[in-house]
Design an enzyme around this catalytic site. Structure first.
Site, PDB file in Angstrom:
ATOM      1  N   ASP A  58      -2.925  -1.032  -3.773  1.00  0.00           N
ATOM      2  CA  ASP A  58      -2.821  -1.267  -2.330  1.00  0.00           C
ATOM      3  C   ASP A  58      -4.216  -1.476  -1.737  1.00  0.00           C
ATOM      4  N   ILE A  59      -4.367  -2.498  -0.908  1.00  0.00           N
ATOM      5  CA  ILE A  59      -5.679  -2.721  -0.260  1.00  0.00           C
ATOM      6  C   ILE A  59      -6.016  -1.613   0.737  1.00  0.00           C
ATOM      7  N   ALA A  79      -4.489 -10.836   0.832  1.00  0.00           N
ATOM      8  CA  ALA A  79      -3.330  -9.926   0.901  1.00  0.00           C
ATOM      9  C   ALA A  79      -2.911  -9.691   2.342  1.00  0.00           C
ATOM     10  N   SER A  82       3.183 -11.449   5.413  1.00  0.00           N
ATOM     11  CA  SER A  82       2.923 -12.820   5.876  1.00  0.00           C
ATOM     12  C   SER A  82       4.079 -13.492   6.612  1.00  0.00           C
ATOM     13  N   THR A 121      -4.974 -17.244   9.812  1.00  0.00           N
ATOM     14  CA  THR A 121      -3.945 -18.237  10.148  1.00  0.00           C
ATOM     15  C   THR A 121      -4.210 -18.878  11.504  1.00  0.00           C
ATOM     16  N   ASP A 122      -3.700 -20.089  11.678  1.00  0.00           N
ATOM     17  CA  ASP A 122      -3.801 -20.743  12.991  1.00  0.00           C
ATOM     18  C   ASP A 122      -2.927 -20.052  14.042  1.00  0.00           C
ATOM     19  N   GLU A 123      -1.992 -19.207  13.582  1.00  0.00           N
ATOM     20  CA  GLU A 123      -1.081 -18.555  14.533  1.00  0.00           C
ATOM     21  C   GLU A 123      -1.801 -17.599  15.476  1.00  0.00           C
ATOM     22  N   TYR A 148       3.494 -10.333  13.399  1.00  0.00           N
ATOM     23  CA  TYR A 148       2.661 -10.858  12.306  1.00  0.00           C
ATOM     24  C   TYR A 148       1.349 -11.432  12.839  1.00  0.00           C
ATOM     25  N   LYS A 152      -2.672 -10.306  12.391  1.00  0.00           N
ATOM     26  CA  LYS A 152      -3.699 -11.182  11.804  1.00  0.00           C
ATOM     27  C   LYS A 152      -4.855 -11.364  12.792  1.00  0.00           C
ATOM     28  N   ASN A 177       0.020 -24.311   8.202  1.00  0.00           N
ATOM     29  CA  ASN A 177       1.118 -24.021   7.255  1.00  0.00           C
ATOM     30  C   ASN A 177       0.897 -24.667   5.894  1.00  0.00           C
ATOM     31  N   ARG A 191      12.922 -22.373   1.079  1.00  0.00           N
ATOM     32  CA  ARG A 191      14.313 -21.962   1.378  1.00  0.00           C
ATOM     33  C   ARG A 191      15.239 -23.179   1.372  1.00  0.00           C
TER      34      ARG A 191
HETATM   35  P1  NAD Z   1       2.552 -14.037   0.521  1.00  0.00           P
HETATM   36  O1  NAD Z   1       3.441 -13.146   1.307  1.00  0.00           O
HETATM   37  O2  NAD Z   1       3.150 -15.082  -0.351  1.00  0.00           O
HETATM   38  O3  NAD Z   1       1.611 -13.146  -0.418  1.00  0.00           O
HETATM   39  C1  NAD Z   1       1.016 -11.966   0.021  1.00  0.00           C
HETATM   40  C2  NAD Z   1       0.541 -11.192  -1.211  1.00  0.00           C
HETATM   41  O4  NAD Z   1      -0.129  -9.998  -0.743  1.00  0.00           O
HETATM   42  C3  NAD Z   1       1.675 -10.734  -2.126  1.00  0.00           C
HETATM   43  O5  NAD Z   1       1.342 -10.990  -3.466  1.00  0.00           O
HETATM   44  C4  NAD Z   1       1.781  -9.240  -1.862  1.00  0.00           C
HETATM   45  O6  NAD Z   1       2.238  -8.497  -2.991  1.00  0.00           O
HETATM   46  C5  NAD Z   1       0.347  -8.898  -1.514  1.00  0.00           C
HETATM   47  N1  NAD Z   1       0.238  -7.692  -0.681  1.00  0.00           N
HETATM   48  C6  NAD Z   1       0.946  -7.409   0.458  1.00  0.00           C
HETATM   49  N2  NAD Z   1       0.583  -6.199   0.919  1.00  0.00           N
HETATM   50  C7  NAD Z   1      -0.387  -5.734   0.095  1.00  0.00           C
HETATM   51  C8  NAD Z   1      -1.165  -4.549   0.067  1.00  0.00           C
HETATM   52  N3  NAD Z   1      -1.016  -3.575   1.001  1.00  0.00           N
HETATM   53  N4  NAD Z   1      -2.069  -4.393  -0.915  1.00  0.00           N
HETATM   54  C9  NAD Z   1      -2.219  -5.361  -1.867  1.00  0.00           C
HETATM   55  N5  NAD Z   1      -1.512  -6.481  -1.899  1.00  0.00           N
HETATM   56  C10 NAD Z   1      -0.603  -6.676  -0.925  1.00  0.00           C
HETATM   57  O7  NAD Z   1       1.550 -14.645   1.566  1.00  0.00           O
HETATM   58  P2  NAD Z   1       0.861 -16.104   1.610  1.00  0.00           P
HETATM   59  O8  NAD Z   1       1.757 -17.042   2.315  1.00  0.00           O
HETATM   60  O9  NAD Z   1       0.340 -16.423   0.265  1.00  0.00           O
HETATM   61  O10 NAD Z   1      -0.365 -15.791   2.589  1.00  0.00           O
HETATM   62  C11 NAD Z   1      -1.591 -15.310   2.048  1.00  0.00           C
HETATM   63  C12 NAD Z   1      -2.604 -15.189   3.160  1.00  0.00           C
HETATM   64  O11 NAD Z   1      -2.796 -16.446   3.766  1.00  0.00           O
HETATM   65  C13 NAD Z   1      -2.182 -14.239   4.286  1.00  0.00           C
HETATM   66  O12 NAD Z   1      -3.324 -13.537   4.720  1.00  0.00           O
HETATM   67  C14 NAD Z   1      -1.664 -15.156   5.379  1.00  0.00           C
HETATM   68  O13 NAD Z   1      -1.840 -14.581   6.640  1.00  0.00           O
HETATM   69  C15 NAD Z   1      -2.585 -16.352   5.170  1.00  0.00           C
HETATM   70  N6  NAD Z   1      -2.056 -17.657   5.603  1.00  0.00           N
HETATM   71  C16 NAD Z   1      -0.843 -18.100   5.146  1.00  0.00           C
HETATM   72  C17 NAD Z   1      -0.405 -19.372   5.495  1.00  0.00           C
HETATM   73  C18 NAD Z   1       0.903 -19.934   4.968  1.00  0.00           C
HETATM   74  O14 NAD Z   1       1.275 -21.045   5.344  1.00  0.00           O
HETATM   75  N7  NAD Z   1       1.628 -19.238   4.107  1.00  0.00           N
HETATM   76  C19 NAD Z   1      -1.203 -20.183   6.325  1.00  0.00           C
HETATM   77  C20 NAD Z   1      -2.418 -19.676   6.803  1.00  0.00           C
HETATM   78  C21 NAD Z   1      -2.847 -18.412   6.404  1.00  0.00           C
HETATM   79  O1  DAU Z   2       0.751 -21.452  10.521  1.00  0.00           O
HETATM   80  C1  DAU Z   2       0.440 -20.626   9.448  1.00  0.00           C
HETATM   81  C2  DAU Z   2       1.597 -19.686   9.180  1.00  0.00           C
HETATM   82  O2  DAU Z   2       2.615 -20.463   8.567  1.00  0.00           O
HETATM   83  C3  DAU Z   2       1.207 -18.510   8.288  1.00  0.00           C
HETATM   84  O3  DAU Z   2       0.286 -17.705   8.979  1.00  0.00           O
HETATM   85  C4  DAU Z   2       2.434 -17.677   7.906  1.00  0.00           C
HETATM   86  O4  DAU Z   2       2.058 -16.668   6.984  1.00  0.00           O
HETATM   87  C5  DAU Z   2       3.447 -18.600   7.263  1.00  0.00           C
HETATM   88  O5  DAU Z   2       4.629 -17.871   6.960  1.00  0.00           O
HETATM   89  C6  DAU Z   2       3.772 -19.755   8.194  1.00  0.00           C
HETATM   90  O6  DAU Z   2       4.452 -19.264   9.403  1.00  0.00           O
HETATM   91  P1  DAU Z   2       5.711 -20.024  10.020  1.00  0.00           P
HETATM   92  O7  DAU Z   2       6.480 -19.024  10.795  1.00  0.00           O
HETATM   93  O8  DAU Z   2       5.284 -21.292  10.666  1.00  0.00           O
HETATM   94  O9  DAU Z   2       6.450 -20.433   8.632  1.00  0.00           O
HETATM   95  P2  DAU Z   2       8.001 -20.384   8.177  1.00  0.00           P
HETATM   96  O10 DAU Z   2       8.028 -20.998   6.820  1.00  0.00           O
HETATM   97  O11 DAU Z   2       8.611 -19.053   8.349  1.00  0.00           O
HETATM   98  O12 DAU Z   2       8.694 -21.382   9.212  1.00  0.00           O
HETATM   99  C7  DAU Z   2       8.224 -22.704   9.408  1.00  0.00           C
HETATM  100  C8  DAU Z   2       9.030 -23.315  10.550  1.00  0.00           C
HETATM  101  O13 DAU Z   2      10.391 -23.495  10.107  1.00  0.00           O
HETATM  102  C9  DAU Z   2       9.125 -22.432  11.775  1.00  0.00           C
HETATM  103  O14 DAU Z   2       9.135 -23.272  12.934  1.00  0.00           O
HETATM  104  C10 DAU Z   2      10.469 -21.725  11.640  1.00  0.00           C
HETATM  105  C11 DAU Z   2      11.310 -22.772  10.939  1.00  0.00           C
HETATM  106  N1  DAU Z   2      12.372 -22.291  10.032  1.00  0.00           N
HETATM  107  C12 DAU Z   2      12.078 -21.330   9.130  1.00  0.00           C
HETATM  108  C13 DAU Z   2      13.024 -20.902   8.222  1.00  0.00           C
HETATM  109  C14 DAU Z   2      12.730 -19.815   7.210  1.00  0.00           C
HETATM  110  C15 DAU Z   2      13.634 -22.900  10.065  1.00  0.00           C
HETATM  111  O15 DAU Z   2      13.900 -23.792  10.894  1.00  0.00           O
HETATM  112  N2  DAU Z   2      14.562 -22.497   9.165  1.00  0.00           N
HETATM  113  C16 DAU Z   2      14.331 -21.514   8.248  1.00  0.00           C
HETATM  114  O16 DAU Z   2      15.225 -21.201   7.441  1.00  0.00           O
END
Ligand code: NAD
Ligand code: DAU
Length: 332
Positions: A58-59, A79, A82, A121-123, A148, A152, A177, A191
């Site tokens: 755990d971090i 980590a 997310s 994240t851009d969020e 979330y 962040k 994203n 999904r």
């Molecule tokens: P993810 O949920 O797929 O992966 C997260 C990982 O972190 C997992 O492997 C999980 O086991 C690990 N983790 C969670 N809690 C932990 C803890 N307490 N200690 C150690 N490990 C832990 O997430 P992702 O989509 O790969 O996102 C990774 C990073 O990028 C995040 O910081 C997220 O905010 C950022 N980010 C994601 C997106 C996106 O589109 N998915 C975009 C911009 C930024």
């Molecule tokens: O912008 C960066 C972010 O992108 C990251 O910080 C997050 O970790 C990452 O999960 C992602 O966030 P979003 O909420 O944008 O991603 P998500 O894949 O959950 O959803 C993308 C878009 O699709 C959002 O507008 C919600 C919509 N959605 C999502 C799901 C799961 C649907 O319409 N149907 C769905 O089933």
């Protein structure tokens, strides 16, 4: 050659980064990952054991983190909890990991004098109207919407404070994203792809007008390596690849690429507080550091991602039923 500690390296973007580092550098990597529901050790399968080590932990575990941070040159901190939908259901783990976990890592970086890169994240900037000509820049004020994104944003502010108050050698990146292989099936694109593979109709939240700015995970990784190489300490860099698409367009494209009628999806209950549009202006990263994205054709990148999910049923099947049961309980 550097020694990297990659937190969250068994998650989606973290594991893509580890694969990228092994392909493009001679660095060694220690992954620190708790293997929550979102982590999967199979995402690191096939990587060379003499260059990649997985530590399950755990971090927020200060003793473990201090020991690991003391052994490396650089921490790359992915980590996090997310997923926005999970944060609406139960925010607590988001506070523990995203806030307390980041604090724990920063304290270890401070004690050990270790270079730190924070993945965000851009969020954190909130959302834009559909017709707003503006895009997010490094100067956009923080205005997060969900549990979330607020955690962040809080973690970003901790990093900035640790730079200014304690001289921690840190940089931050805020990316849009991501899509690509190894993404958990709870997220939008995987999904819908896995729904089609299983014969389930894709599910679009609300009207599907919401816009996301898609970037391939491999381009995110190359941007992070660029920042590690040439980024200025204390700076924030926005990462994006000009990939704005509304959700309806993405679902229709997935369906047609998978040989289904493009209207074979359902509209379901919208997400509470659903951000309308994200859009990144990555001029600073491109002009100051010379980064250029490689994946310019979204349709081709999406087709390759569909192919990956078709070929890797064993990687995602363990999670699919539980995820669909969770969404069904919320009318999604
Ligand atoms: P993810 O949920 O797929 O992966 C997260 C990982 O972190 C997992 O492997 C999980 O086991 C690990 N983790 C969670 N809690 C932990 C803890 N307490 N200690 C150690 N490990 C832990 O997430 P992702 O989509 O790969 O996102 C990774 C990073 O990028 C995040 O910081 C997220 O905010 C950022 N980010 C994601 C997106 C996106 O589109 N998915 C975009 C911009 C930024
Ligand atoms: O912008 C960066 C972010 O992108 C990251 O910080 C997050 O970790 C990452 O999960 C992602 O966030 P979003 O909420 O944008 O991603 P998500 O894949 O959950 O959803 C993308 C878009 O699709 C959002 O507008 C919600 C919509 N959605 C999502 C799901 C799961 C649907 O319409 N149907 C769905 O089933």
């Amino acid at each position: 050659m550097s020694k990297l500690l990659v937190t969250g390296g068994a998650g989606f973007i973290g594991s893509n980064f580890v694969h990228h580092v092994i392909r493009h550098t001679d660095h060694t990597v220690t992954v620190l990952d708790k293997l929550t529901y979102a982590g999967n050790r199979d995402s690191l399968a096939g990587l060379p054991a003499n260059r990649v080590e997985l530590v399950v932990g755990d971090i927020a575990d200060a003793t473990l983190v201090d020991d690991l941070v003391g052994r490396v040159d650089t921490v790359v901190h992915y980590a996090a909890e997310s997923h926005n939908d999970n944060s609406l259901d139960d925010p607590r783990p988001f506070l523990d990991t995203n806030i307390v976990g980041t604090y724990t890592l920063l304290e270890a970086a401070r004690r050990n004098g270790t270079r730190f890169h924070h993945i965000s994240t851009d969020e954190v900037y909130g959302d834009l109207e559909l017709d707003d000509p503006a895009r997010f820049t490094e100067a956009t004020p923080y205005n997060p919407s969900s549990p979330y994104s607020s955690t962040k944003a809080g973690s970003d502010l901790l990093v900035r404070a640790w730079v200014r108050s304690f001289g921690v050698q840190a940089t931050i990146s805020n990316c849009s994203n991501n899509y690509g292989p190894y993404q958990h099936v709870e997220k939008f694109i995987p999904r819908q792809i896995t729904n089609v593979i299983r014969g389930i109709r894709p599910k679009l939240y609300g009207a599907g007008e919401n816009v996301r700015d898609w970037i391939h995970a491999d381009d995110h990784s190359s941007a992070v390596l660029t920042i590690l190489d040439r980024g200025r300490i204390g700076e924030t860099y926005l990462i994006g690849a000009d990939g704005e698409k509304d959700n309806k367009t993405v679902v229709e494209l997935i369906l047609s690429l998978m040989g289904e009628p493009s209207d074979a999806y359902d509209h379901v209950t919208d997400r509470a507080g659903h951000d309308m549009r994200y859009a990144i202006d990555s001029t600073k990263l491109r002009t100051e550091l010379g980064w250029v994205p490689q994946y310019r054709d979204f349709e081709a990148g999406l087709a390759a991602t569909i192919d990956w999910y078709r070929r890797n049923d064993a990687w995602w099947a363990r999670d699919k039923d539980g995820v669909e049961a969770f969404y069904a309980s919320k009318g999604q």
